[in-house]
Design a protein around this motif. Structure first.
Motif, PDB file in Angstrom:
ATOM      1  N   SER A  77     -11.402 -12.384   0.650  1.00 46.93           N
ATOM      2  CA  SER A  77     -11.815 -13.318   1.427  1.00 46.93           C
ATOM      3  C   SER A  77     -12.188 -14.728   0.764  1.00 46.93           C
ATOM      4  CB  SER A  77     -13.313 -13.410   2.561  1.00 46.93           C
ATOM      5  OG  SER A  77     -14.608 -13.112   0.831  1.00 46.93           O
ATOM      6  N   ASP A  78     -12.295 -15.280  -0.235  1.00 44.97           N
ATOM      7  CA  ASP A  78     -12.261 -16.238  -1.393  1.00 44.97           C
ATOM      8  C   ASP A  78     -10.951 -16.999  -1.300  1.00 44.97           C
ATOM      9  OD1 ASP A  78     -12.873 -18.103  -2.962  1.00 44.97           O
ATOM     10  OD2 ASP A  78     -13.148 -16.415  -4.429  1.00 44.97           O
ATOM     11  N   ARG A  79     -10.677 -17.957  -0.575  1.00 47.15           N
ATOM     12  CA  ARG A  79      -9.838 -19.179  -1.067  1.00 47.15           C
ATOM     13  C   ARG A  79      -9.052 -19.015  -2.078  1.00 47.15           C
ATOM     14  NH1 ARG A  79      -9.289 -21.530   4.967  1.00 47.15           N
ATOM     15  NH2 ARG A  79     -10.077 -19.967   6.239  1.00 47.15           N
ATOM     16  N   HIS A  80      -9.937 -19.045  -3.197  1.00 44.27           N
ATOM     17  CA  HIS A  80      -9.565 -19.819  -4.743  1.00 44.27           C
ATOM     18  C   HIS A  80      -9.710 -19.204  -5.333  1.00 44.27           C
ATOM     19  CE1 HIS A  80      -9.743 -24.210  -2.598  1.00 44.27           C
ATOM     20  NE2 HIS A  80     -11.687 -23.211  -2.040  1.00 44.27           N
ATOM     21  N   GLU A  81      -9.535 -17.419  -5.373  1.00 50.37           N
ATOM     22  CA  GLU A  81      -9.155 -16.576  -5.936  1.00 50.37           C
ATOM     23  C   GLU A  81      -8.162 -16.724  -6.837  1.00 50.37           C
ATOM     24  OE1 GLU A  81     -10.729 -13.276  -7.770  1.00 50.37           O
ATOM     25  OE2 GLU A  81     -11.662 -14.349  -5.976  1.00 50.37           O
ATOM     26  N   ARG A  82      -8.521 -16.880  -8.142  1.00 50.52           N
ATOM     27  CA  ARG A  82      -7.031 -16.736  -9.252  1.00 50.52           C
ATOM     28  C   ARG A  82      -6.117 -15.998  -9.455  1.00 50.52           C
ATOM     29  NH1 ARG A  82      -5.522 -21.680  -9.607  1.00 50.52           N
ATOM     30  NH2 ARG A  82      -4.715 -21.151 -11.897  1.00 50.52           N
ATOM     31  N   PRO A  83      -4.667 -15.771  -9.497  1.00 55.43           N
ATOM     32  CA  PRO A  83      -3.569 -14.978  -9.463  1.00 55.43           C
ATOM     33  C   PRO A  83      -4.761 -13.487 -10.392  1.00 55.43           C
ATOM     34  CG  PRO A  83      -2.723 -16.744  -9.110  1.00 55.43           C
ATOM     35  CD  PRO A  83      -4.300 -17.023  -9.649  1.00 55.43           C
ATOM     36  N   HIS A  84      -4.622 -12.428 -10.130  1.00 52.53           N
ATOM     37  CA  HIS A  84      -5.038 -11.430 -11.321  1.00 52.53           C
ATOM     38  C   HIS A  84      -4.996  -9.736 -10.464  1.00 52.53           C
ATOM     39  CE1 HIS A  84      -8.721 -11.136  -8.862  1.00 52.53           C
ATOM     40  NE2 HIS A  84      -9.015 -10.231  -8.898  1.00 52.53           N
ATOM     41  N   TYR A  85      -4.827  -8.840 -10.778  1.00 53.65           N
ATOM     42  CA  TYR A  85      -4.879  -8.150 -10.684  1.00 53.65           C
ATOM     43  C   TYR A  85      -5.697  -6.571 -10.818  1.00 53.65           C
ATOM     44  CZ  TYR A  85      -3.624  -2.918 -10.722  1.00 53.65           C
ATOM     45  OH  TYR A  85      -3.818  -0.999 -10.732  1.00 53.65           O
ATOM     46  N   ASP A  86      -6.591  -6.716  -9.627  1.00 51.71           N
ATOM     47  CA  ASP A  86      -7.709  -5.254 -10.155  1.00 51.71           C
ATOM     48  C   ASP A  86      -7.554  -4.069  -9.754  1.00 51.71           C
ATOM     49  OD1 ASP A  86     -10.420  -4.589 -11.017  1.00 51.71           O
ATOM     50  OD2 ASP A  86     -11.112  -5.647  -8.748  1.00 51.71           O
ATOM     51  N   PHE A  87      -8.127  -2.961  -9.953  1.00 54.15           N
ATOM     52  CA  PHE A  87      -8.068  -1.660 -10.002  1.00 54.15           C
ATOM     53  C   PHE A  87      -9.580  -1.459  -9.817  1.00 54.15           C
ATOM     54  CE2 PHE A  87      -7.914   3.064 -10.803  1.00 54.15           C
ATOM     55  CZ  PHE A  87      -7.718   3.418  -9.722  1.00 54.15           C
ATOM     56  N   ASP A  88     -10.228  -0.657  -8.529  1.00 54.67           N
ATOM     57  CA  ASP A  88     -11.492  -0.232  -8.097  1.00 54.67           C
ATOM     58  C   ASP A  88     -11.050   1.267  -8.321  1.00 54.67           C
ATOM     59  OD1 ASP A  88     -13.722   0.021  -7.396  1.00 54.67           O
ATOM     60  OD2 ASP A  88     -13.509  -0.762  -5.616  1.00 54.67           O
ATOM     61  N   ILE A  89     -11.809   1.649  -9.054  1.00 54.55           N
ATOM     62  CA  ILE A  89     -11.696   3.108  -9.735  1.00 54.55           C
ATOM     63  C   ILE A  89     -12.551   4.039  -8.861  1.00 54.55           C
ATOM     64  CG2 ILE A  89     -13.410   3.645 -11.105  1.00 54.55           C
ATOM     65  CD1 ILE A  89     -12.312   5.475 -12.910  1.00 54.55           C
ATOM     66  N   HIS A  90     -13.323   4.249  -7.924  1.00 58.50           N
ATOM     67  CA  HIS A  90     -14.102   4.413  -7.192  1.00 58.50           C
ATOM     68  C   HIS A  90     -13.508   4.390  -5.396  1.00 58.50           C
ATOM     69  CE1 HIS A  90     -17.765   4.735  -9.784  1.00 58.50           C
ATOM     70  NE2 HIS A  90     -17.408   3.193 -10.457  1.00 58.50           N
ATOM     71  N   THR A  91     -12.601   3.462  -4.864  1.00 58.12           N
ATOM     72  CA  THR A  91     -11.949   4.017  -3.636  1.00 58.12           C
ATOM     73  C   THR A  91     -11.027   3.563  -4.146  1.00 58.12           C
ATOM     74  OG1 THR A  91     -12.142   1.066  -3.552  1.00 58.12           O
ATOM     75  CG2 THR A  91     -13.705   2.105  -2.986  1.00 58.12           C
ATOM     76  N   GLN A  92      -9.956   3.702  -5.613  1.00 60.94           N
ATOM     77  CA  GLN A  92      -9.013   4.033  -5.869  1.00 60.94           C
ATOM     78  C   GLN A  92      -8.086   2.694  -4.617  1.00 60.94           C
ATOM     79  OE1 GLN A  92      -6.824   6.447  -7.754  1.00 60.94           O
ATOM     80  NE2 GLN A  92      -9.174   6.726  -7.703  1.00 60.94           N
ATOM     81  N   SER A  93      -8.123   1.778  -4.645  1.00 58.65           N
ATOM     82  CA  SER A  93      -7.704   0.189  -4.147  1.00 58.65           C
ATOM     83  C   SER A  93      -7.511  -0.268  -5.347  1.00 58.65           C
ATOM     84  CB  SER A  93      -8.625  -0.586  -3.233  1.00 58.65           C
ATOM     85  OG  SER A  93      -8.927   0.707  -2.398  1.00 58.65           O
ATOM     86  N   GLU A  94      -6.119  -1.040  -5.137  1.00 61.96           N
ATOM     87  CA  GLU A  94      -5.322  -2.070  -5.327  1.00 61.96           C
ATOM     88  C   GLU A  94      -5.277  -3.091  -5.495  1.00 61.96           C
ATOM     89  OE1 GLU A  94      -2.444  -0.357  -8.589  1.00 61.96           O
ATOM     90  OE2 GLU A  94      -2.316   1.285  -6.294  1.00 61.96           O
ATOM     91  N   LEU A  95      -5.672  -4.511  -6.363  1.00 56.63           N
ATOM     92  CA  LEU A  95      -5.850  -5.313  -5.389  1.00 56.63           C
ATOM     93  C   LEU A  95      -4.838  -6.190  -6.545  1.00 56.63           C
ATOM     94  CD1 LEU A  95      -7.744  -7.729  -3.590  1.00 56.63           C
ATOM     95  CD2 LEU A  95      -8.635  -8.241  -5.379  1.00 56.63           C
ATOM     96  N   VAL A  96      -4.023  -6.759  -5.310  1.00 54.00           N
ATOM     97  CA  VAL A  96      -3.006  -8.411  -6.399  1.00 54.00           C
ATOM     98  C   VAL A  96      -2.931  -9.637  -5.340  1.00 54.00           C
ATOM     99  CG1 VAL A  96      -0.714  -8.424  -6.814  1.00 54.00           C
ATOM    100  CG2 VAL A  96      -1.617  -6.648  -6.850  1.00 54.00           C
ATOM    101  N   VAL A  97      -3.505 -10.393  -5.959  1.00 51.29           N
ATOM    102  CA  VAL A  97      -3.757 -11.814  -5.879  1.00 51.29           C
ATOM    103  C   VAL A  97      -2.603 -12.733  -6.455  1.00 51.29           C
ATOM    104  CG1 VAL A  97      -5.181 -14.425  -5.854  1.00 51.29           C
ATOM    105  CG2 VAL A  97      -5.919 -11.797  -5.913  1.00 51.29           C
TER     106      VAL A  97
END
Length: 305
Positions: free
Chosen positions: A46-66
């Motif tokens: 929901s952050d409209r000013h999120e900077r490009p990055h990759y994030d991995f949540d080990i608990h939910t096995q979710s991968e985020l690409v901005v």
């Protein structure tokens, strides 16, 4: 609004694609209830000013690409800016998050004839390759505008062209910052869980994205240097013109001081030598002209003119 998307008129076979445009409270509740998204992930997407990055949540096995994409100038903002588009991968489900400002990327992606994509990772790489081309398009537009302004400034410098040049400099700052952070994020993808079981096609797309982004990075650096040179040259010309104007006014102020002094003397209400002659005023005019001419040639000889 959450919408299940199709590619080439049909739903993907090996993964699901849900597109979220202008995330609101209702969408947030639905994502938490149906897809078990955590509050932390919701904050990211929901952050409209999120900077490009990759994030991995080990608990939910979710991968985020901005990933940042450019926004074209409009009536409110006269220069290019950037906004993020966000990919969230959970198993075989891909979520994309964007706003109305960046919707053009999604609309044109759906209109392109995208060949059958095998999995969610390949889908993300295909989309990123599609989005990467917009930076080169933005830079091409800026280069055309800069060349036009350079031609105008070579002929005659006006404030309107200088303001447009300043807007180009602002645009290059935004684009340069986003391209650099995009490049860092893309290079880091090689060492993330997203690419552990990447297909050959997806790997080729990632390589193509890196090439496109590196090319855009070099282009924006060159464009920024050229724009700075044009701006510096224009400022130097303006300063030189101002110096010439001040020199011209100073010299003629000195020359016109001579008749002021002489007429001041002879305008006094006292007896002065030669004032009794009827043609004294002609002599005064001749003396003024002689002294003014002498001062003019003296200043010219010493390069004050």
């Amino acid at each position: 609004m959450i919408t299940r998307q199709e590619i080439n008129g049909k739903a993907p076979m090996n993964y699901n694609w849900f597109d979220v445009n202008e995330l609101n409270d209702s969408d947030t509740r639905q994502l938490k209830r149906l897809f078990r998204l955590t509050p932390e992930i919701i904050d990211y997407v929901s952050d409209r000013h999120e900077r490009p990055h990759y994030d991995f949540d080990i608990h939910t096995q979710s991968e985020l690409v901005v990933y940042d994409v450019p926004l074209w100038p409009d009536k409110v903002t006269a220069h290019f800016t950037t906004r993020p588009i966000i990919f969230l991968l959970q198993g075989t489900t891909v979520f994309t998050f964007h706003t109305d400002e960046t919707a053009y990327v999604f609309e044109q992606f759906k209109q392109e004839k995208v060949k059958e994509i095998k999995n969610a990772t390949e889908f993300i790489m295909t989309f990123l390759l599609h989005a990467a081309k917009y930076f080169n398009q933005a830079l091409d537009k800026l280069n055309v505008e800069r060349n036009r302004l350079d031609k105008n400034l070579n002929n005659h410098i006006v404030n309107t062209d200088l303001r447009h040049l300043a807007q180009i400099e602002k645009s290059l700052v935004y684009l340069s910052s986003s391209i650099k952070t995009n490049l860092v994020m893309l290079e880091s993808l090689r060492h993330t869980p997203l690419t552990l079981q990447i297909t050959k096609e997806a790997q080729e797309k990632l390589d193509d994205i890196l090439i496109e982004t590196e090319q855009a990075s070099r282009m924006v650096q060159i464009s920024n240097e050229v724009t700075e040179k044009i701006s510096t040259t224009s400022n130097n010309i303006l300063n030189n013109n101002l110096n010439d104007t001040m020199k011209f006014l100073t010299v003629w102020s000195l020359i016109l001081t001579i008749p002021t002094i002489m007429t001041g003397f002879f305008g006094m209400n006292v007896k002065l030598p030669g004032a009794q002659f009827p043609l004294a005023w002609i002599a005064i005019i001749i003396l003024n002209i002689v002294f003014m001419a002498w001062l003019y040639f003296y200043l010219k000889k010493n390069h004050f003119l």
